[in-house]
Design an enzyme around this catalytic site. Sequence first.
Site, mmCIF file in Angstrom:
data_model
loop_
_atom_site.group_PDB
_atom_site.id
_atom_site.type_symbol
_atom_site.label_atom_id
_atom_site.label_comp_id
_atom_site.label_asym_id
_atom_site.label_seq_id
_atom_site.Cartn_x
_atom_site.Cartn_y
_atom_site.Cartn_z
ATOM 1 N N ARG A 138 7.036 -7.748 6.738
ATOM 2 C CA ARG A 138 7.250 -7.262 5.596
ATOM 3 C C ARG A 138 6.742 -7.958 4.276
ATOM 4 O O ARG A 138 6.913 -9.078 4.283
ATOM 5 C CB ARG A 138 8.822 -6.783 5.347
ATOM 6 C CG ARG A 138 9.372 -5.865 6.052
ATOM 7 C CD ARG A 138 8.905 -4.473 5.729
ATOM 8 N NE ARG A 138 9.258 -3.291 6.599
ATOM 9 C CZ ARG A 138 8.499 -2.724 7.563
ATOM 10 N NH1 ARG A 138 7.660 -3.297 8.157
ATOM 11 N NH2 ARG A 138 9.250 -1.877 8.302
ATOM 12 N N GLU B 267 4.044 -2.237 -1.952
ATOM 13 C CA GLU B 267 3.107 -1.084 -1.152
ATOM 14 C C GLU B 267 3.208 0.270 -2.015
ATOM 15 O O GLU B 267 4.336 0.694 -2.281
ATOM 16 C CB GLU B 267 3.371 -0.958 0.395
ATOM 17 C CG GLU B 267 3.228 -2.084 0.889
ATOM 18 C CD GLU B 267 3.354 -1.975 2.531
ATOM 19 O OE1 GLU B 267 3.613 -0.896 2.884
ATOM 20 O OE2 GLU B 267 3.500 -3.149 3.288
ATOM 21 N N HIS C 53 -1.365 -2.007 6.285
ATOM 22 C CA HIS C 53 -0.222 -1.787 6.964
ATOM 23 C C HIS C 53 -0.343 -0.799 8.303
ATOM 24 O O HIS C 53 0.260 0.231 8.311
ATOM 25 C CB HIS C 53 0.992 -1.142 6.185
ATOM 26 C CG HIS C 53 2.502 -1.491 6.631
ATOM 27 N ND1 HIS C 53 3.629 -1.471 5.817
ATOM 28 C CD2 HIS C 53 2.922 -1.572 7.888
ATOM 29 C CE1 HIS C 53 4.642 -1.590 6.654
ATOM 30 N NE2 HIS C 53 4.044 -1.772 7.716
#
Length: 319
Positions: free
Chosen positions: A232, A261, A279
């Site tokens: 993360r 993000e 991602h």
Amino acid sequence: MTRPLFPAARAILDRHFDVEYWNKPERIPRTELLARVADKDALVVLLTEKVDEELLAASPKLRVASTVSVGFDNINVPACTRRKIVATNTPGVLDETTADLAWALLMAIARRIVEGDAWMRTGTWPGWDVDQLLGGDVYGKTLGLIGFGRIGRAVARRAQGFGMRVLYQNRTRVNAEIERELRAEFVDLDELLRESDFVSLHLPLSPETHHLISTDALAKMKPTAYLINTARGAVVDEAALAMALEQKKIAGAALDVYEQEPKVHAALMSRRDVVLAPHIGSATIDTRTKMAVMAANNAAALFDGRRPPNALNPEVLGS
Ligand code: DGY
């Protein structure tokens, strides 16, 4: 459903529920989501949707919140538990795929693949030369894994093929048999940072792991080392990372996840010693389909009289 997902997952949901799918290409606006959850019994969300106190207050009938991800930092699990809502995630089915991507990033940053590709496309490559795009070796080097759950261990297995020494740090030490099988050594975080040529992150985001990779941590790494993050974004302090790269405290970073993000820290965007992926750790057809099916089953189980297989708060279900 905040996305139509895949036919196999829709088939399960359609059998159990009168389903409302968000079909538009853009993400569901938060206000829209809050309005639409008012009369829903079950909710299937992506990691981009927050199931927080505000959403739970807006969904008085909700009994299950199912995220199509293994990471569940988008769900306030204690708040779900207080309201007797089952929260679920999708563990297990994406381990190998995510480990593959971590490995691809590790290779890409060490061997400067992305820089090389960009150069070739400019049409200015003058032909082979002895000192072009010199990278770092992978074979025989030391890999430090922070987080040694299923994904961390899957990365360790890949490292065996590359003759690497594997160090790991985890909340708890794994049993000796796993350590032997993966030839992995349990060390403290400082030693891992000091000794590793590659540091790869495989731990969840929590208040304890937020900015674990800080200015201090980066200063402990070798100037020739690389950081890989497929966990993360907020486990890494991106501003500190950009500074460490600028000051040549480490050699490079390969990232699949970001603090805010879809934004990427501006100072990272233009750096040649950074590989940026959008991602895509679990982004294969097979794996995303499995995740969607698992999330659908998690939501459906409760209404079938079964225990949702991947409950994050099984205490809500009683014994
Ligand atoms: C997850 O599952 O948590 C990944 O970040 C997306 O697949």
